[in-house]
Design a protein around this motif. Structure first.
Motif, mmCIF file in Angstrom:
data_model
loop_
_atom_site.group_PDB
_atom_site.id
_atom_site.type_symbol
_atom_site.label_atom_id
_atom_site.label_comp_id
_atom_site.label_asym_id
_atom_site.label_seq_id
_atom_site.Cartn_x
_atom_site.Cartn_y
_atom_site.Cartn_z
ATOM 1 N N ALA A 26 0.827 -1.213 0.000
ATOM 2 C CA ALA A 26 0.000 0.000 0.000
ATOM 3 C C ALA A 26 0.858 1.260 0.000
ATOM 4 O O ALA A 26 0.600 2.195 -0.762
ATOM 5 C CB ALA A 26 -0.953 0.001 1.198
ATOM 6 N N VAL A 27 1.888 1.304 0.844
ATOM 7 C CA VAL A 27 2.692 2.526 0.931
ATOM 8 C C VAL A 27 3.631 2.697 -0.253
ATOM 9 O O VAL A 27 4.133 3.797 -0.465
ATOM 10 C CB VAL A 27 3.483 2.621 2.264
ATOM 11 C CG1 VAL A 27 2.545 2.714 3.444
ATOM 12 C CG2 VAL A 27 4.470 1.496 2.415
ATOM 13 N N THR A 28 3.858 1.633 -1.023
ATOM 14 C CA THR A 28 4.658 1.819 -2.232
ATOM 15 C C THR A 28 3.808 2.328 -3.391
ATOM 16 O O THR A 28 4.344 2.897 -4.339
ATOM 17 C CB THR A 28 5.363 0.514 -2.655
ATOM 18 O OG1 THR A 28 4.403 -0.510 -2.834
ATOM 19 C CG2 THR A 28 6.394 0.094 -1.621
ATOM 20 N N ASP A 29 2.483 2.120 -3.313
ATOM 21 C CA ASP A 29 1.592 2.555 -4.390
ATOM 22 C C ASP A 29 0.848 3.857 -4.095
ATOM 23 O O ASP A 29 0.408 4.534 -5.018
ATOM 24 C CB ASP A 29 0.548 1.477 -4.685
ATOM 25 C CG ASP A 29 1.167 0.222 -5.278
ATOM 26 O OD1 ASP A 29 2.268 0.315 -5.839
ATOM 27 O OD2 ASP A 29 0.538 -0.844 -5.176
ATOM 28 N N THR A 45 2.687 6.780 11.571
ATOM 29 C CA THR A 45 2.886 5.336 11.415
ATOM 30 C C THR A 45 2.952 4.973 9.938
ATOM 31 O O THR A 45 3.813 4.183 9.516
ATOM 32 C CB THR A 45 1.750 4.559 12.104
ATOM 33 O OG1 THR A 45 1.706 4.932 13.476
ATOM 34 C CG2 THR A 45 1.937 3.063 11.978
ATOM 35 N N ALA A 46 2.079 5.542 9.141
ATOM 36 C CA ALA A 46 2.104 5.298 7.698
ATOM 37 C C ALA A 46 3.413 5.789 7.085
ATOM 38 O O ALA A 46 3.980 5.133 6.204
ATOM 39 C CB ALA A 46 0.913 5.971 7.030
ATOM 40 N N GLN A 47 3.916 6.916 7.571
ATOM 41 C CA GLN A 47 5.186 7.438 7.059
ATOM 42 C C GLN A 47 6.339 6.515 7.427
ATOM 43 O O GLN A 47 7.242 6.284 6.629
ATOM 44 C CB GLN A 47 5.441 8.851 7.608
ATOM 45 C CG GLN A 47 6.688 9.494 7.052
ATOM 46 C CD GLN A 47 6.629 9.653 5.537
ATOM 47 O OE1 GLN A 47 5.673 10.199 5.004
ATOM 48 N NE2 GLN A 47 7.642 9.173 4.840
ATOM 49 N N ARG A 48 6.312 5.957 8.649
ATOM 50 C CA ARG A 48 7.357 4.994 9.044
ATOM 51 C C ARG A 48 7.323 3.755 8.153
ATOM 52 O O ARG A 48 8.365 3.240 7.751
ATOM 53 C CB ARG A 48 7.219 4.606 10.509
ATOM 54 C CG ARG A 48 7.730 5.672 11.455
ATOM 55 C CD ARG A 48 7.950 5.148 12.862
ATOM 56 N NE ARG A 48 6.793 4.470 13.413
ATOM 57 C CZ ARG A 48 5.840 5.058 14.131
ATOM 58 N NH1 ARG A 48 5.897 6.341 14.381
ATOM 59 N NH2 ARG A 48 4.819 4.361 14.598
ATOM 60 N N TRP A 49 6.123 3.268 7.827
ATOM 61 C CA TRP A 49 6.000 2.136 6.918
ATOM 62 C C TRP A 49 6.557 2.497 5.543
ATOM 63 O O TRP A 49 7.220 1.681 4.903
ATOM 64 C CB TRP A 49 4.546 1.698 6.795
ATOM 65 C CG TRP A 49 4.138 0.745 7.873
ATOM 66 C CD1 TRP A 49 3.431 1.039 8.992
ATOM 67 C CD2 TRP A 49 4.409 -0.657 7.926
ATOM 68 N NE1 TRP A 49 3.254 -0.100 9.747
ATOM 69 C CE2 TRP A 49 3.837 -1.157 9.111
ATOM 70 C CE3 TRP A 49 5.080 -1.536 7.092
ATOM 71 C CZ2 TRP A 49 3.919 -2.495 9.472
ATOM 72 C CZ3 TRP A 49 5.158 -2.871 7.449
ATOM 73 C CH2 TRP A 49 4.586 -3.329 8.620
ATOM 74 N N LYS A 54 10.825 1.719 1.412
ATOM 75 C CA LYS A 54 11.762 2.222 0.404
ATOM 76 C C LYS A 54 13.216 2.011 0.788
ATOM 77 O O LYS A 54 14.105 2.465 0.105
ATOM 78 C CB LYS A 54 11.505 3.696 0.113
ATOM 79 C CG LYS A 54 11.905 4.638 1.218
ATOM 80 C CD LYS A 54 11.681 6.072 0.792
ATOM 81 C CE LYS A 54 12.138 6.980 1.906
ATOM 82 N NZ LYS A 54 11.979 8.361 1.586
ATOM 83 N N ASP A 55 13.465 1.286 1.854
ATOM 84 C CA ASP A 55 14.830 1.006 2.285
ATOM 85 C C ASP A 55 15.573 0.272 1.174
ATOM 86 O O ASP A 55 15.097 -0.715 0.648
ATOM 87 C CB ASP A 55 14.805 0.155 3.561
ATOM 88 C CG ASP A 55 16.168 0.068 4.210
ATOM 89 O OD1 ASP A 55 17.065 0.831 3.812
ATOM 90 O OD2 ASP A 55 16.333 -0.765 5.115
#
Length: 69
Positions: A26-29, A45-49, A54-55
């Motif tokens: 989800a956070v990559t899209d 929390t969403a920003q941490r994910w 993207k690591d």
């Protein structure tokens, strides 16, 4: 009453890893703020994910190179 988590576990389905995979996908899209709203989580929390997703392993590899010397 059996919850979804328990039901999936009864059939041997990995609930935690599936949740984590869904969150990373989800956070990559989508932008983290949209993911926060969709999943009902705090924007931080969403920003941490998103940061985790993207690591690129460059920090790990550079640390390995230093420790091998």
């Amino acid at each position: 009453m059996v919850g979804t988590h328990n039901l999936l576990n009864q059939f041997g389905l990995p609930v935690l890893s599936a949740r984590n995979t869904a969150m990373i996908e989800a956070v990559t899209d989508l932008p983290p703020i949209v993911v926060a709203d969709l999943f009902g989580i705090h924007p931080n929390t969403a920003q941490r994910w998103a940061n985790y997703a993207k690591d690129d392993w460059s920090a790990y590899l550079s640390a390995r190179m230093v420790s091998d010397e």
